[in-house]
Design an enzyme around this catalytic site. Structure first.
Site, PDB file in Angstrom:
ATOM      1  N   GLU A  46       0.832  -1.204   0.000  1.00 47.33           N
ATOM      2  CA  GLU A  46       0.000   0.000   0.000  1.00 47.33           C
ATOM      3  C   GLU A  46       0.864   1.250   0.000  1.00 47.33           C
ATOM      4  O   GLU A  46       1.958   1.272   0.579  1.00 47.33           O
ATOM      5  CB  GLU A  46      -0.949   0.033   1.200  1.00 47.33           C
ATOM      6  CG  GLU A  46      -2.208  -0.778   0.997  1.00 47.33           C
ATOM      7  CD  GLU A  46      -2.571  -1.630   2.196  1.00 47.33           C
ATOM      8  OE1 GLU A  46      -3.761  -1.897   2.391  1.00 47.33           O
ATOM      9  OE2 GLU A  46      -1.664  -2.061   2.924  1.00 47.33           O
ATOM     10  N   THR A  47       0.348   2.280  -0.655  1.00 48.27           N
ATOM     11  CA  THR A  47       0.945   3.615  -0.651  1.00 48.27           C
ATOM     12  C   THR A  47      -0.145   4.612  -0.288  1.00 48.27           C
ATOM     13  O   THR A  47      -1.274   4.512  -0.780  1.00 48.27           O
ATOM     14  CB  THR A  47       1.540   3.959  -2.031  1.00 48.27           C
ATOM     15  OG1 THR A  47       2.634   3.071  -2.297  1.00 48.27           O
ATOM     16  CG2 THR A  47       2.038   5.386  -2.080  1.00 48.27           C
TER      17      THR A  47
END
Length: 303
Positions: A46-47
């Site tokens: 995830e970012t």
């Protein structure tokens, strides 16, 4: 434009363990397509893109992307970003903070503990209580997709079930830690036998009692081919979903129930997720997810 970012290892007190997270601090003028492309380029599970909130009472708005799609809510991005924003504002000074982060699921209240010389800790209230999605499930097909015997699926009165606290998961109880370690996930078989929930393919969350570490009450693994994630080292949104299953199957009594969940052991990235469930009148009155986070890197993106 130079955009500052940091990478944090989340749900751990040491670097190169837990679940890595990229936090882009200057994300307010990026298109959805650009954020998705950046996330694929960084290629972590995830970012997070930090944007100004339209509500002055909130610290920031978060856009959370996996390599496959945007999520309305996720646990390790919430913990990691709460720590990142607190450390960015206050450094290593000892301090206790309460902040609200705006996510697509809604406002998420976070408490952050900064301690000089220690890994910072953040905890958040679940924005939604875990709810079941009652659907027919193919137990034999699930076992095949995990490369397990059908007799290894389930323990005590726990059976496969779908729960969501914002992101849907098919929770699969297995007999013991050995069974979780033997899992070989087949994404093609999974996509054939697992239903879509709220327009998204339910991800696989395999769990059992106990753990490799003596403090763990549950041991877990998570596979999410629909999100572009082969296996995730720590999944707060899955632990949030699990809170409903634990309450349902274990018939939790009224009171406070602290539960430690270990994940990522098989990946060589051990993670420890703090789950707290409060039960009142036989129902969950509140649930919280927490964990530590440590900064691994900082820099700029030239975009």
């Amino acid at each position: 434009m130079a955009r500052s970012y940091s990478v944090y290892d989340v749900f751990t007190d040491r670097k190169l363990a837990g679940n890595p997270l990229a936090v882009i601090f200057d994300g307010d003028d990026l298109s959805d397509e650009a954020m998705q492309a950046i996330t694929r380029e960084i290629n972590l599970s995830e970012t997070v893109f930090v944007q100004p909130s339209t509500n002055p009472a909130y610290a920031a708005r978060l856009r959370i992307f996996t390599p496959g799609r945007e999520l309305p809510f996720a646990g390790h991005p919430t913990v990691g970003t709460a720590v990142a924003l607190a450390e960015r504002a206050h450094g290593a000074a000892t301090r206790d903070l309460v902040t609200v982060l705006e996510e697509n699921v809604g406002p998420v209240r976070c408490a952050v503990r900064l301690r000089e010389g220690e890994a910072s800790f953040a905890e958040f209230d679940l924005p939604r209580k875990s709810q079941p999605a009652v659907m027919p499930l193919d137990k034999l097909g699930i076992a095949d997709a995990l490369s397990l015997k059908v007799t290894e699926i389930g323990f005590e009165n726990h059976v496969p079930s779908i729960w969501s606290a914002g992101v849907p998961f098919l929770l699969i109880p297995v007999h013991d830690v050995g069974a979780t370690q033997r899992v070989e996930f087949d994404p093609q078989l999974w996509e054939k036998i697992v239903p879509f929930v709220d327009g998204a393919l339910a991800s696989a969350y395999v769990y059992c009692r106990g753990g490799v570490n003596h403090v763990a009450k549950f041991h877990a693994r998570m596979f999410a081919s629909g999100m572009g994630i082969v296996e995730d080292p720590a999944t707060g949104s899955a632990a949030a979903a699990l809170s409903g299953a634990i309450h349902h199957f274990d018939r939790l009594t009224d009171g406070h129930h602290p539960i430690m969940i270990e994940q990522g052991v098989e990946m060589g990235r051990p993670s420890f997720i703090h789950l707290h469930i409060d039960v009142d009148g036989g129902a969950i009155s509140n649930a919280r997810i927490g964990g530590q986070a440590v900064r691994l890197a900082s820099g700029t993106l030239d975009l």
